[in-house]
Design an enzyme around this catalytic site. Sequence first.
Site, PDB file in Angstrom:
ATOM      1  N   TYR A   1      41.780  30.825  40.307  1.00  0.00           N
ATOM      2  CA  TYR A   1      41.986  31.245  41.616  1.00  0.00           C
ATOM      3  C   TYR A   1      41.051  30.476  42.541  1.00  0.00           C
ATOM      4  CZ  TYR A   1      42.088  34.388  45.678  1.00  0.00           C
ATOM      5  OH  TYR A   1      42.321  35.086  46.808  1.00  0.00           O
TER       6      TYR A   1
ATOM      7  N   ALA B   1      50.445  33.355  50.879  1.00  0.00           N
ATOM      8  CA  ALA B   1      50.922  33.968  49.597  1.00  0.00           C
ATOM      9  C   ALA B   1      50.048  33.590  48.573  1.00  0.00           C
ATOM     10  CB  ALA B   1      52.543  33.478  49.120  1.00  0.00           C
ATOM     11  N   GLY B   2      49.539  34.410  47.865  1.00  0.00           N
ATOM     12  CA  GLY B   2      48.566  33.998  46.671  1.00  0.00           C
ATOM     13  C   GLY B   2      48.622  35.389  45.656  1.00  0.00           C
TER      14      GLY B   2
ATOM     15  N   GLY C   1      36.518  36.736  53.069  1.00  0.00           N
ATOM     16  CA  GLY C   1      35.640  37.349  51.975  1.00  0.00           C
ATOM     17  C   GLY C   1      36.414  38.443  51.508  1.00  0.00           C
TER      18      GLY C   1
ATOM     19  N   ARG D   1      53.048  42.152  53.095  1.00  0.00           N
ATOM     20  CA  ARG D   1      52.252  42.824  52.517  1.00  0.00           C
ATOM     21  C   ARG D   1      50.642  42.476  52.700  1.00  0.00           C
ATOM     22  NH1 ARG D   1      52.171  44.553  46.700  1.00  0.00           N
ATOM     23  NH2 ARG D   1      52.604  42.420  46.425  1.00  0.00           N
ATOM     24  N   GLY D   2      49.907  43.332  52.444  1.00  0.00           N
ATOM     25  CA  GLY D   2      48.089  42.870  52.603  1.00  0.00           C
ATOM     26  C   GLY D   2      47.970  42.230  53.936  1.00  0.00           C
ATOM     27  N   ILE D   3      46.932  41.114  53.700  1.00  0.00           N
ATOM     28  CA  ILE D   3      46.506  40.306  54.635  1.00  0.00           C
ATOM     29  C   ILE D   3      47.695  39.733  55.396  1.00  0.00           C
ATOM     30  CG2 ILE D   3      45.371  38.104  55.380  1.00  0.00           C
ATOM     31  CD1 ILE D   3      43.376  38.702  53.175  1.00  0.00           C
TER      32      ILE D   3
HETATM   33  N1  CAA Z   1      28.768  38.142  36.813  1.00  0.00           N
HETATM   34  C1  CAA Z   1      28.266  37.986  35.727  1.00  0.00           C
HETATM   35  N2  CAA Z   1      28.779  38.775  34.654  1.00  0.00           N
HETATM   36  C2  CAA Z   1      29.915  39.556  34.817  1.00  0.00           C
HETATM   37  C3  CAA Z   1      30.462  39.639  36.173  1.00  0.00           C
HETATM   38  C4  CAA Z   1      29.908  38.927  37.448  1.00  0.00           C
HETATM   39  N3  CAA Z   1      30.316  38.989  38.379  1.00  0.00           N
HETATM   40  N4  CAA Z   1      31.665  40.316  35.963  1.00  0.00           N
HETATM   41  C5  CAA Z   1      31.489  40.636  34.570  1.00  0.00           C
HETATM   42  N5  CAA Z   1      30.486  40.183  34.044  1.00  0.00           N
HETATM   43  C6  CAA Z   1      30.276  40.366  32.664  1.00  0.00           C
HETATM   44  C7  CAA Z   1      30.194  41.872  32.312  1.00  0.00           C
HETATM   45  O1  CAA Z   1      29.043  42.506  32.531  1.00  0.00           O
HETATM   46  C8  CAA Z   1      30.621  41.736  30.773  1.00  0.00           C
HETATM   47  O2  CAA Z   1      29.129  41.526  29.813  1.00  0.00           O
HETATM   48  P1  CAA Z   1      28.868  41.883  28.834  1.00  0.00           P
HETATM   49  O3  CAA Z   1      29.841  41.614  27.734  1.00  0.00           O
HETATM   50  O4  CAA Z   1      27.749  41.307  28.306  1.00  0.00           O
HETATM   51  O5  CAA Z   1      28.892  43.555  28.987  1.00  0.00           O
HETATM   52  C9  CAA Z   1      31.199  40.585  30.686  1.00  0.00           C
HETATM   53  O6  CAA Z   1      31.172  39.804  31.936  1.00  0.00           O
HETATM   54  C10 CAA Z   1      32.742  41.065  30.931  1.00  0.00           C
HETATM   55  O7  CAA Z   1      33.431  40.838  29.757  1.00  0.00           O
HETATM   56  P2  CAA Z   1      34.540  41.475  29.513  1.00  0.00           P
HETATM   57  O8  CAA Z   1      35.278  41.009  27.985  1.00  0.00           O
HETATM   58  O9  CAA Z   1      34.518  43.033  29.354  1.00  0.00           O
HETATM   59  O10 CAA Z   1      35.648  41.266  30.572  1.00  0.00           O
HETATM   60  P3  CAA Z   1      37.293  41.504  30.518  1.00  0.00           P
HETATM   61  O11 CAA Z   1      38.050  40.529  29.840  1.00  0.00           O
HETATM   62  O12 CAA Z   1      37.487  42.837  30.518  1.00  0.00           O
HETATM   63  O13 CAA Z   1      37.465  40.852  32.077  1.00  0.00           O
HETATM   64  C11 CAA Z   1      37.085  41.137  34.416  1.00  0.00           C
HETATM   65  C12 CAA Z   1      36.930  41.846  33.076  1.00  0.00           C
HETATM   66  C13 CAA Z   1      38.584  40.442  34.658  1.00  0.00           C
HETATM   67  C14 CAA Z   1      36.174  40.148  34.530  1.00  0.00           C
HETATM   68  C15 CAA Z   1      36.848  42.316  35.544  1.00  0.00           C
HETATM   69  O14 CAA Z   1      35.553  42.458  35.553  1.00  0.00           O
HETATM   70  C16 CAA Z   1      37.346  41.704  36.946  1.00  0.00           C
HETATM   71  O15 CAA Z   1      38.434  41.756  37.448  1.00  0.00           O
HETATM   72  N6  CAA Z   1      36.205  41.489  37.709  1.00  0.00           N
HETATM   73  C17 CAA Z   1      36.548  41.099  39.213  1.00  0.00           C
HETATM   74  C18 CAA Z   1      36.695  39.690  39.489  1.00  0.00           C
HETATM   75  C19 CAA Z   1      36.681  39.349  40.812  1.00  0.00           C
HETATM   76  O16 CAA Z   1      35.775  39.725  41.446  1.00  0.00           O
HETATM   77  N7  CAA Z   1      37.875  39.117  41.321  1.00  0.00           N
HETATM   78  C20 CAA Z   1      38.036  38.797  42.653  1.00  0.00           C
HETATM   79  C21 CAA Z   1      39.438  39.709  42.922  1.00  0.00           C
HETATM   80  S1  CAA Z   1      39.571  39.810  44.820  1.00  0.00           S
HETATM   81  C22 CAA Z   1      40.140  38.370  45.399  1.00  0.00           C
HETATM   82  O17 CAA Z   1      40.374  37.278  44.455  1.00  0.00           O
HETATM   83  C23 CAA Z   1      40.499  38.232  46.932  1.00  0.00           C
HETATM   84  C24 CAA Z   1      39.669  37.029  47.379  1.00  0.00           C
HETATM   85  O18 CAA Z   1      39.954  36.032  47.647  1.00  0.00           O
HETATM   86  C25 CAA Z   1      38.112  37.658  47.649  1.00  0.00           C
END
Ligand code: CAA
Length: 240
Positions: free
Chosen positions: A147, A83-84, A178, A12-14
Site C-alpha cells: 500500500y 479507489a483503493g 491521515g 463509499r468512505g472518503i
Molecule cells: N510497528 C511495529 N511492530 C508492529 C506494528 C507496528 N505498527 N504492528 C504490529 N507489530 C508487531 C506486533 O507487535 C507483533 O510482534 P510480536 O510478534 O513480537 O508480538 C507482530 O508485529 C505482528 O505479527 P503477527 O504475525 O501477529 O501479524 P499478523 O500477520 O497477524 O498481521 C497486522 C497483523 C496485519 C500487521 C495487523 O496488526 C494490522 O492490520 N495492523 C495495522 C496496519 C495498518 O496500520 N494499516 C493501515 C490501515 S488504514 C489505511 O491504510 C488507510 C490509510 O491510508 C491511513
Amino acid sequence: MGRIALVTGGSRGIGAAISKQLQAAGYTVAANYAGNDDAAAAFTAETGIKTYKWNVADYEASAAGIAKVEADLGPIDIVVANAGITRDAPFHKMTPEQWHQVIDTNLTGVFNTVHPIWPGMRERKFGRVIVISSINGQKGQFAQVNYAATKAGDLGIVKSLAQEGARAGITANAICPGYIATEMVMAVPEKVRESIIAQIPAGRLGEPEEIARCVAFLASDDSGFINGSTISANGAQFFV
Ligand code: CAA
C-alpha cells in the site's frame, strides 16, 4: 457551472463524501464503484448521484466505463482517483497476490482512470486531476509495503502530470489523508487502531468530509496555480 466530475470509489468512505461535496459545489458527479451494488444503489437513492460499476484495475473496463459516463453526462473536467484497497501483512508474510492486488488497484488504477480522460482535458484546455494518496505513502507503515508503495507512487504520478498538463490548463495534485474514520480504518484491529489514535496529536480520527473539502478546493478555479502539490490532512501526525 456545468462541470462534470468523476470520483472512483465514489459511493463509499472518503469517496462518498467527495462525491457529495462536489455535488454541493455545483458539479455534475459520476461515482464509480467496483463491487458493492447495494451500497451504490443506496448512495444513488440518497444523493441522486449516478453510480457506474467497473474495476479500476482493468484498463479496458475503465475506458469503457469512462466513455459511458461521458456519453451520459458530458466530458469529464474533474477526475478524483480515490479507489483503493488494503491487503495488509508484515512483509515476510505478504504474498505476491497481495502485492499485485494492491498495485493493480491503487497504482495502475490511477493510470487506468486518468489516461482515458487526459486527451480530452488537453483538447479542452482545462482539467483537474486529484489523486487520493495517504499518510502511509509519505511515512511508510508496518504491514503496508504494498500500500505504501502505491501511495508514494501516486505522488510521482501527480508531480509528473503537473508538468505535462500545466500549459494545457490542467492541474494534478494529491491529498494525503491521515487516519480517517472509514470502514478501511475500522477494519484495523481495535488495539492497533487505539495505538494509532494515540499517535495523532489531534487526538482523533479525521472525518471523510475533511478530505472532501480539500478536494473541492483543488477542483475549483481558485486553485489554478497549485499544481503538483500534496495536501496533508492528518491531524499533525506526520510532516513532510
Ligand atoms: N510497528 C511495529 N511492530 C508492529 C506494528 C507496528 N505498527 N504492528 C504490529 N507489530 C508487531 C506486533 O507487535 C507483533 O510482534 P510480536 O510478534 O513480537 O508480538 C507482530 O508485529 C505482528 O505479527 P503477527 O504475525 O501477529 O501479524 P499478523 O500477520 O497477524 O498481521 C497486522 C497483523 C496485519 C500487521 C495487523 O496488526 C494490522 O492490520 N495492523 C495495522 C496496519 C495498518 O496500520 N494499516 C493501515 C490501515 S488504514 C489505511 O491504510 C488507510 C490509510 O491510508 C491511513
